[in-house]
Write an enzyme that holds these catalytic residues in place. Structure first.
Site, PDB file in Angstrom:
ATOM      1  N   SER A 536       0.838  -1.195   0.000  1.00  0.00           N
ATOM      2  CA  SER A 536       0.000   0.000   0.000  1.00  0.00           C
ATOM      3  C   SER A 536       0.876   1.250   0.000  1.00  0.00           C
ATOM      4  O   SER A 536       1.596   1.497  -0.962  1.00  0.00           O
ATOM      5  CB  SER A 536      -0.966  -0.045   1.182  1.00  0.00           C
ATOM      6  OG  SER A 536      -1.982   0.911   1.040  1.00  0.00           O
ATOM      7  N   ASP A 621     -10.345  -4.026  -4.297  1.00  0.00           N
ATOM      8  CA  ASP A 621      -9.678  -3.210  -3.287  1.00  0.00           C
ATOM      9  C   ASP A 621     -10.186  -1.765  -3.339  1.00  0.00           C
ATOM     10  O   ASP A 621     -10.032  -1.097  -4.365  1.00  0.00           O
ATOM     11  CB  ASP A 621      -8.169  -3.243  -3.539  1.00  0.00           C
ATOM     12  CG  ASP A 621      -7.362  -2.565  -2.451  1.00  0.00           C
ATOM     13  OD1 ASP A 621      -7.966  -1.995  -1.518  1.00  0.00           O
ATOM     14  OD2 ASP A 621      -6.124  -2.608  -2.525  1.00  0.00           O
ATOM     15  N   HIS A 658      -7.404  -6.007   0.570  1.00  0.00           N
ATOM     16  CA  HIS A 658      -6.270  -5.112   0.360  1.00  0.00           C
ATOM     17  C   HIS A 658      -4.946  -5.808   0.669  1.00  0.00           C
ATOM     18  O   HIS A 658      -3.935  -5.543   0.021  1.00  0.00           O
ATOM     19  CB  HIS A 658      -6.460  -3.897   1.265  1.00  0.00           C
ATOM     20  CG  HIS A 658      -5.448  -2.828   1.122  1.00  0.00           C
ATOM     21  ND1 HIS A 658      -5.223  -2.146  -0.055  1.00  0.00           N
ATOM     22  CD2 HIS A 658      -4.578  -2.289   2.029  1.00  0.00           C
ATOM     23  CE1 HIS A 658      -4.272  -1.251   0.129  1.00  0.00           C
ATOM     24  NE2 HIS A 658      -3.864  -1.325   1.380  1.00  0.00           N
TER      25      HIS A 658
END
Length: 686
Positions: A536, A621, A658
């Site tokens: 991320s 996501d 995610h």
């Protein structure tokens, strides 16, 4: 994956549709902006082609991947129970079951009854076998359980209520809810959050048990798109507490838990760049705030104080410490803080003022509060672990600091004594000392001959404290040195550490990570065999260091990477843009556009030979939209030269979160695949 194992077929090539853009006097072309339309049939076809290409390459290392997976699987106990915690008159715990991907939630026996399974994640999974629990809240009288489930990975949770006496669900269903919730004192009302179409939790609603969802009452709505709402009960159960928060500003609202239909009252109106958190004890608020204290202090105030006029200091800030929370208990104040880059607990006797500190007590380890606890408790359960020490749970006495072991995680075939860990520091270009936590096998020399893997994040003041991971021994056993970096932008060294790695100072995150890599290469590890990984915002870190210093790396893994920084932050109509401006900047402003454009990986491609890259994404996501890694990979491949390493895009095309697959075995397979990619390119396969 590497050149000698690459697929014989031509890699996928995405259609290019050049579109011209201009902003602040800059012009640029984006050939893959069309991917932002996820409904375009070409996009899904492209993702599938990339996944097939990645899977075919991974299949050439199937033997090593299977070997690593079996090693990880053997370190997972088929059946394992957590330590229990008290909630009113009952105790609860979780349990994994042999062969099941998901854990169960149980209530311990009472009145001679056996323990009962209240919730089984495996039975809640959707058609793709995916289930993620959003919240799990027993009512104050322990007769009901509020729980929510996401079955796709898009973080849209369906909220249900289960009657614990019969283990049957009530008829009402709330289809679109988010994290956090709180019960009224009489167990008849439940407060929950709802997110908007951009996945921002912007509303708090109240549901009365036994009534249809259509009758629910809107309690509070947050119209400022920079702020998100959460809701919880105070430690003593007297108040429903609603927090509105952006990156550096907070505002809290209170509702009496015994009068749930009361309108919320604000504690102190929001002021830009003033943060505070609230708990309650004996008619007074306990407030942790940075107002007048950059690393926070603890204040107290009357509940009916509608501002800051009557706030008085309970605990002053101490040099070198960052106070992160203060929990109000009947007999103690329990303060969570950080010192020297590590977490620490401090219990203060409310009657005498005497203090005890509770630390990890192991090299380069960390301590955390491990289970819920209640207002009357005089002990808490803590967990202690490190990169090489599996977690151990202790009962810690808040009066004396004495701890008693409750349970230590059993890891079959694993001997912590065969490994070493330590905290070290590297020097950044501006002279800042950057912490790094190392782990290595006792037989691996730290003399510049072994490969190394760096892992970093560095954003949102989030902290990556050392934790045991059952896949890590498979790397260490093959001679890899593991380096958990703690760059600026995270919160390891307090709020100032975050402030010095966000907005205009974001580049410090990247140069800190590179400084650790350079330090390793100066004699600790083999500088030609360094890998790096992150997820991320940590994926952005990987994209940035891949661009800035491609020759530094033997392999890069960027999981769900936030790499199309400028384009994403220019679009307020996609999830998490507006409330991210306080972290990254608003590119509509010329100065902020300039600093973001300077590091955005999609807009800055590496010069010179590029190392092998594995990027990941997830179709559902909501945090990093899948078109970001897809666009990046497409552009990298279109500009590649024969000297460059291969580029792969691994997308979760079905249900997936995610952070990848949710089930424990599915996630172990995923971790084995990532580890195999790294081991091969670091030349550490034996």
């Amino acid at each position: 994956m590497p050149h000698d194992l690459d697929n014989s077929e031509v890699p996928p090539a995405a259609p290019a549709e050049p579109r011209q853009y201009e902003l602040h006097g800059r012009r640029w072309t984006d050939a893959y902006g069309w991917m932002r339309d996820h409904s375009d049939p070409r996009f899904l076809a492209y993702l599938r082609a990339e996944r097939e290409y990645c899977d075919a390459a991974a299949g050439r290392l199937e033997g090593l991947q299977t070997e690593v997976f079996h090693e990880v699987e053997q370190r997972l106990l088929p059946t394992e129970s957590s330590v229990s915690w008290r909630h009113g008159s009952r105790f609860y715990y979780t349990r994994t079951v042999a062969g099941s991907e998901y854990e169960q939630f149980l209530q311990t026996g009472h009145d001679g009854d056996a323990d009962r399974v209240l919730l089984d994640g495996a039975l809640l999974a959707g058609a793709d076998g995916f289930a993620e629990i959003g919240l799990r809240e027993p009512s104050p009288d322990n007769t009901l359980l509020a729980y929510s489930v996401d079955t796709t990975g898009d973080e849209v949770y369906r909220l249900r209520f289960r009657r614990l006496a019969t283990l049957t669900d009530l008829s009402e269903e709330l289809p679109r809810t988010y994290y956090t919730g709180a019960w009224s004192a009489d167990s008849r009302s439940f407060f929950y959050t709802v997110h908007d179409e951009l996945f921002r939790p912007h509303q708090v609603w109240r549901h009365v048990i036994g009534t249809p969802a259509e009758a629910d009452v809107l309690v509070l709505q947050e119209d400022d798109a920079r702020f998100e709402l959460t809701v919880r009960a105070s430690r003593d159960g007297r108040w429903i507490m609603i927090e509105a928060r952006c990156r550096d500003t907070a505002e809290w609202h209170l509702i009496p838990a015994a009068a749930p239909d009361t309108a919320p009252a604000v504690v102190a109106p929001r002021r830009k760049c003033v943060d505070y958190r609230v708990d309650h004890a004996d008619g007074r608020l306990v407030i942790v705030t940075d107002d007048g204290a950059p690393e926070f202090r603890v204040m107290t105030a009357p509940v009916d104080d509608s501002g800051r006029e009557h706030w008085t200091e309970l605990f002053a800030p101490r040099p070198g410490e960052r106070i992160t929370a203060c929990h109000a208990l009947r007999g103690h104040w329990l303060v969570e803080l950080r010192r020297d880059g590590f977490p620490l607990l401090r219990a203060v006797d409310r009657a005498t003022g005497s203090e005890v500190e509770i630390g990890a007590g192991i090299p380069a380890g960390h301590v955390r509060l491990a289970t819920p606890f209640e207002y009357d408790d005089r002990t808490v359960t803590i967990a202690v672990e490190s990169l090489i020490e599996p977690p151990a749970w202790y009962t810690a006495d808040l009066g004396t600091g004495a701890r008693e072991l409750r349970r230590r995680r059993e890891v079959p075939g694993y001997d912590p004594g065969a490994y070493r860990t330590a905290r070290r520091h590297a020097t950044a270009p501006d002279g800042t000392l950057v912490p790094v936590t190392l782990a290595w096998h006792a037989d691996t020399p730290l003399d510049g001959t072994a490969p190394a893997l760096l892992y970093g994040y560095g954003a949102y003041e989030s902290v990556l404290d050392p934790e045991f991971d059952p896949v890590l021994p498979s790397l260490l056993d093959r001679g890899v040195i593991y380096a958990l970096t703690h760059p600026r932008g995270g919160g390891e060294n307090g709020r100032g550490w975050w402030q010095d790695g966000r907005l205009a100072a974001k580049a410090n995150t990247f140069t800190d990570h590179l400084a650790v890599a350079d330090w390793l290469a100066e004699g600790v590890a083999d500088g030609t065999r360094l890998g790096t990984r992150g997820l991320s915002a940590g994926g952005l870190l990987q994209g940035a260091v891949y661009t800035m210093r491609p020759q530094r790396w033997a392999a890069v893994v960027a999981e769900v990477p936030f790499v199309d920084v400028v384009t994403t932050m220019l679009d307020p109509d996609i999830p998490l843009t507006v409330n991210e401006w306080d972290e990254w900047g608003d590119p509509r402003k010329p100065e902020e556009f300039a600093w973001m454009r300077a590091y955005s990986p999609y807009d800055n491609l590496p010069s010179g030979p590029r190392p092998p890259l594995l990027a990941t994404g997830a179709l559902h996501d909501p945090r990093v939209m899948v078109h970001e890694p897809a666009k990046w990979v497409a552009r990298l491949r279109a500009t590649a030269t024969p000297a460059d390493g291969p580029v792969y895009l691994r997308t979760e095309l079905g249900a997936g979160a995610h952070t990848g697959p949710a089930g424990r075995y599915a996630h172990a397979h995923y971790e084995a695949e990532i580890a195999t990619f790294l081991l091969h390119h670091l030349r550490a396969t034996s």
